[in-house]
Design a protein around this motif. Sequence first.
Motif, PDB file in Angstrom:
ATOM      1  N   SER A 257     -20.876  39.812 -16.970  1.00 33.02           N
ATOM      2  CA  SER A 257     -22.313  39.504 -17.035  1.00 33.02           C
ATOM      3  C   SER A 257     -23.031  40.193 -18.192  1.00 33.02           C
ATOM      4  O   SER A 257     -23.769  39.531 -18.943  1.00 33.02           O
ATOM      5  N   PRO A 258     -22.866  41.514 -18.389  1.00 30.05           N
ATOM      6  CA  PRO A 258     -23.574  42.122 -19.525  1.00 30.05           C
ATOM      7  C   PRO A 258     -23.071  41.619 -20.875  1.00 30.05           C
ATOM      8  O   PRO A 258     -23.849  41.486 -21.823  1.00 30.05           O
TER       9      PRO A 258
ATOM     10  N   ALA B 110     -15.973  25.279 -18.170  1.00 22.68           N
ATOM     11  CA  ALA B 110     -14.594  24.817 -18.386  1.00 22.68           C
ATOM     12  C   ALA B 110     -13.599  25.832 -17.824  1.00 22.68           C
ATOM     13  O   ALA B 110     -12.603  25.472 -17.174  1.00 22.68           O
ATOM     14  N   ILE B 111     -13.874  27.125 -18.058  1.00 17.21           N
ATOM     15  CA  ILE B 111     -13.002  28.171 -17.514  1.00 17.21           C
ATOM     16  C   ILE B 111     -13.091  28.195 -15.996  1.00 17.21           C
ATOM     17  O   ILE B 111     -12.076  28.332 -15.294  1.00 17.21           O
ATOM     18  N   ALA B 112     -14.323  28.062 -15.461  1.00 17.06           N
ATOM     19  CA  ALA B 112     -14.499  28.080 -14.008  1.00 17.06           C
ATOM     20  C   ALA B 112     -13.757  26.925 -13.341  1.00 17.06           C
ATOM     21  O   ALA B 112     -13.116  27.103 -12.295  1.00 17.06           O
TER      22      ALA B 112
ATOM     23  N   LEU C 269     -14.854  34.762 -14.347  1.00 16.70           N
ATOM     24  CA  LEU C 269     -15.102  34.825 -15.782  1.00 16.70           C
ATOM     25  C   LEU C 269     -15.936  33.633 -16.230  1.00 16.70           C
ATOM     26  O   LEU C 269     -16.897  33.775 -17.001  1.00 16.70           O
ATOM     27  N   GLY C 270     -15.590  32.456 -15.743  1.00 15.18           N
ATOM     28  CA  GLY C 270     -16.342  31.261 -16.102  1.00 15.18           C
ATOM     29  C   GLY C 270     -17.771  31.294 -15.611  1.00 15.18           C
ATOM     30  O   GLY C 270     -18.711  31.022 -16.363  1.00 15.18           O
ATOM     31  N   PHE C 271     -17.947  31.647 -14.327  1.00 16.41           N
ATOM     32  CA  PHE C 271     -19.306  31.714 -13.791  1.00 16.41           C
ATOM     33  C   PHE C 271     -20.118  32.803 -14.484  1.00 16.41           C
ATOM     34  O   PHE C 271     -21.317  32.636 -14.723  1.00 16.41           O
TER      35      PHE C 271
END
Length: 468
Positions: free
Chosen positions: A333-334, A354-356, A384-386
């Motif tokens: 997030s950061p 796309a990753i999610a 990671l995607g979200f």
Amino acid sequence: MLQTPTAAPVAADHAVPGRSVDDGLPTPRRWWAIAAISFGTAVMVLDTNIANVALPTIARDLGVTNSVVTNVVAVYQLVLVMVLLPFASLGDRIGHRRLYQAGQALFMVASALCLFAGTLPGLLVLRTVQALGAGMALSVSAAMVRQIYPAAKLGTGMGVNSVVVASSAALAPTLGGYIVGHLPWQWVFVAAAPLAVVSLLLGRALPDPVRRDVPAQWVSGVWSAGTMLLLIGGIQLASHGAPMPGIAGVAAGIVSLVLLVRRERQRAEPVLPVDLLSTPVIGLSALAAIACFVASGALMLSLPFRLEGVFGYPPQKVGVLLLPFPLTMLVVSPVAGWLSDRVAASKLGVTGMAIAVTGLLLLATMPVSAGETGIAWRLALAALGFGLFFAPNSRLLIGRAPRERAAAAGGLLSTSRLLGQTLAAVTLGILLAGGMGTGPAPLLVSCALACVAAGCSLARFRSSQRTR
């Protein structure tokens, strides 16, 4: 003081001449303000999530059924989503900091009284008051984040806010379980109050309150709250075994919403922010936020059922297996917020979705033999995607709104999050009732909604390119 560039006259408590509204607060005041808003955000996130683990204990102690005791959570969420937009409008009139701190004080009083709750109706009344206090604070918190950080670092600010949200959500079940195991369940509703005390003590560092000379909009505020009551309350009724009243409530809510939109279009600063939603960048960002919150919510709500019912893990193990998601969000997030100050939010959003989708598909097709490591890395990939999506999308939604409508944009963002979480619970309830809740179906639904969020991000990017 932050001067508001608007035609409406404003009255402020203090003024700092020559300071641009895009400069944020000066340091070191900025750091104290960040601490104050972070503690305040942690209060609201903890209180929203901590009660879930205590529900079985509350049901046994008060002698009610499991289905009835869920109202402890449902009432809180319903009241919260009802009042966010009206309170955002009120914050513009009396000053954001005043409303924010008044909400924290009301929340603390209601939390203290929860210690004496001995009946379900009494507890529900106090949860309603807690939600009113939380709604007052949440409705203007994003607007204050925009005032605290310089415009060039707003993405970093939204990333820090996402870290606080993710860490508080990760802590809530563990803290709630510890309290229920060692103290009376009433203490669950008091656990977040000390953080509110710290936030209030640091509150003088928050942006100075600005009173804007805008007319009171009581009719629109009550109408907006009533419309949310019909829509969200109807959805909750339909998902809790009362389909006909629920459908009737939703239908009435839709009619009320249409009429309210017609009314609000004629107003300069509407409570229901139709002026913001009509802007493609903000409207598409709000829709993308709802889709993404439903997708992530359905993932985290459905996995415990699958891990226990299909994979055979004990309940105490499931909580540990879910930790890779919030822990990954804490790291991502950061970074995503920092990147959004330098890279187009739509590019980060499409990449993140796309990753999610990849992570969700891997979770949906995950074999029982995957083991703890297999579950962890798949869940981390989805997180990671979200994580790449949330902070940049929030930055765009808040940052593109006119400064005088920052509170309305913040209320819209919070409403999108709560609406997404509610729809995620309803979606899972429907799938469980249909016998599909423990299989890959919830994850496939999450995939579809992640694609919707990606589509909104792409459409938003194309729209912004055409307007240049």
